[in-house]
Design an enzyme around this catalytic site. Structure first.
Site, mmCIF file in Angstrom:
data_model
loop_
_atom_site.group_PDB
_atom_site.id
_atom_site.type_symbol
_atom_site.label_atom_id
_atom_site.label_comp_id
_atom_site.label_asym_id
_atom_site.label_seq_id
_atom_site.Cartn_x
_atom_site.Cartn_y
_atom_site.Cartn_z
ATOM 1 N N HIS A 188 9.021 -0.604 3.317
ATOM 2 C CA HIS A 188 7.938 -1.253 2.582
ATOM 3 C C HIS A 188 8.421 -1.473 1.159
ATOM 4 O O HIS A 188 8.750 -0.528 0.441
ATOM 5 C CB HIS A 188 6.673 -0.400 2.597
ATOM 6 C CG HIS A 188 5.503 -1.084 1.950
ATOM 7 N ND1 HIS A 188 4.578 -1.816 2.679
ATOM 8 C CD2 HIS A 188 5.133 -1.190 0.656
ATOM 9 C CE1 HIS A 188 3.674 -2.327 1.857
ATOM 10 N NE2 HIS A 188 3.986 -1.960 0.616
ATOM 11 N N CYS A 189 8.455 -2.733 0.734
ATOM 12 C CA CYS A 189 9.001 -3.085 -0.575
ATOM 13 C C CYS A 189 7.865 -3.397 -1.538
ATOM 14 O O CYS A 189 7.102 -4.348 -1.313
ATOM 15 C CB CYS A 189 9.932 -4.296 -0.459
ATOM 16 S SG CYS A 189 10.680 -4.783 -2.036
ATOM 17 N N PRO A 190 7.715 -2.638 -2.621
ATOM 18 C CA PRO A 190 6.651 -2.955 -3.587
ATOM 19 C C PRO A 190 6.904 -4.256 -4.334
ATOM 20 O O PRO A 190 5.960 -4.864 -4.851
ATOM 21 C CB PRO A 190 6.669 -1.750 -4.531
ATOM 22 C CG PRO A 190 8.036 -1.171 -4.400
ATOM 23 C CD PRO A 190 8.460 -1.422 -2.991
ATOM 24 N N ALA A 193 5.265 -6.594 -2.224
ATOM 25 C CA ALA A 193 3.936 -6.121 -1.818
ATOM 26 C C ALA A 193 3.721 -6.301 -0.327
ATOM 27 O O ALA A 193 2.639 -6.697 0.120
ATOM 28 C CB ALA A 193 2.844 -6.842 -2.612
#
Length: 297
Positions: A188-190, A193
């Site tokens: 999960h890449c911030p 998002a």
């Protein structure tokens, strides 16, 4: 990187817990065979009790920090996206206003100006396009309606997600931020998002490629103006340009080129070896276990 590491840790912990539950019956049978009665079992020593307590405390701290980082990633996702778009816009503006006028004595209508402008527009277009697609493309989730019917024996052996309460296809993992299982989940890449999974992994990798190419290009072009201003300490020949903008663009692009370029090389390696980040660490753990047992992985 923090998002990637915490996702891998969470998946390893949850998968280990599921495997532990599946091995409970076998372990209980082995204990009963190895010890004739419950009364004859060896009592737990003080040192073993301390180790067990420390392990429980460490597990609670790990899960607590995991939940905190997951909540922080969910909140910081939109902020990181706006920050990334703001930095891309700022560097593009400084490139056209502060850096390139140093090279273009004849203006942007010359052949050299058209060449550099074409390169910049091509890189920026592909960079923004792949970034937006990585954000808005769903990574892919398993659907019960599209799964083929299974027999009772197959359903018993099939992986099952306890949080989604649905069958979990191979190479899929549950994301605690998105609250669902992701097909071929990488992390999960911030900064997008969103989860990087089966449907948007290509856009994410292309975003890394064009980001690395763009920052390398700006760093290369800004190298001579940066040397003139801050090494030779001469006056910048372009009027009405703040020298700080040249320094800011050079240092920022150099830093992003190193960090994002390293991540690009990592993901290109994963693509070439048909792995995700989670699968890489799973395979690394399994290969070490096989080598310990003197077996071939």
């Amino acid at each position: 990187y923090w998002s990637c590491v915490t996702s891998v840790l969470f998946c390893c912990v949850t998968e280990g817990k599921n495997s532990k539950d599946q091995r409970t019956t076998q372990t209980k049978g082995i204990e009963e065979m190895s010890s004739p009665s419950a009364a004859a079992r060896r009592p737990q020593t003080f040192l073993e009790g301390v180790k067990s307590s420390l392990a429980k405390v460490f597990f609670k701290v790990l899960m607590g920090s995991q939940r905190f980082l997951m909540a922080a990633a969910a909140v910081l996702g939109p902020i990181c996206v706006l920050l990334a778009l703001g930095l891309i816009t700022t560097i593009t503006y400084h490139y056209f206003v502060s850096i390139m006028p140093y090279y273009l004595e004849s203006g942007w209508l010359s052949l050299e100006g058209f060449f550099h402008a074409s390169i910049a527009v091509w890189i920026v277009f592909n960079l923004v396009f792949n970034y937006v697609m990585a954000i808005y493309t769903p990574p892919g989730s398993p659907s019960v309606a599209t799964q083929k019917p299974m027999s009772a024996a197959e359903a018993e052996r099939a992986p099952y997600c306890r949080k989604c309460e649905k069958p979990k296809p191979p190479r899929s993992h549950h994301c605690s931020i998105c609250k669902k299982c992701i097909l071929r989940m990488d992390h999960h890449c911030p900064w997008v998002a969103n989860c990087v999974g089966h449907n948007n992994h290509r856009y994410f990798v292309l975003f890394l490629v064009y980001m690395t190419a763009g920052t390398f290009y700006v760093t290369l072009v800004a190298l001579i103006p940066f040397k003139i201003l801050f090494v030779d300490e001469e006056e910048y020949p372009v009027p009405m340009v703040d020298p700080v903008t040249v320094k800011f663009s050079f240092v920022l692009c150099l830093s992003i080129m190193v960090s994002v370029g390293s991540m690009m090389i990592w993901h290109l390696y994963l693509v070439a070896t048909q792995q995700t980040t989670i699968e890489f660490y799973d395979n690394l753990t399994d290969s070490r276990e096989y080598r310990r047992r003197k077996m071939v992985w």
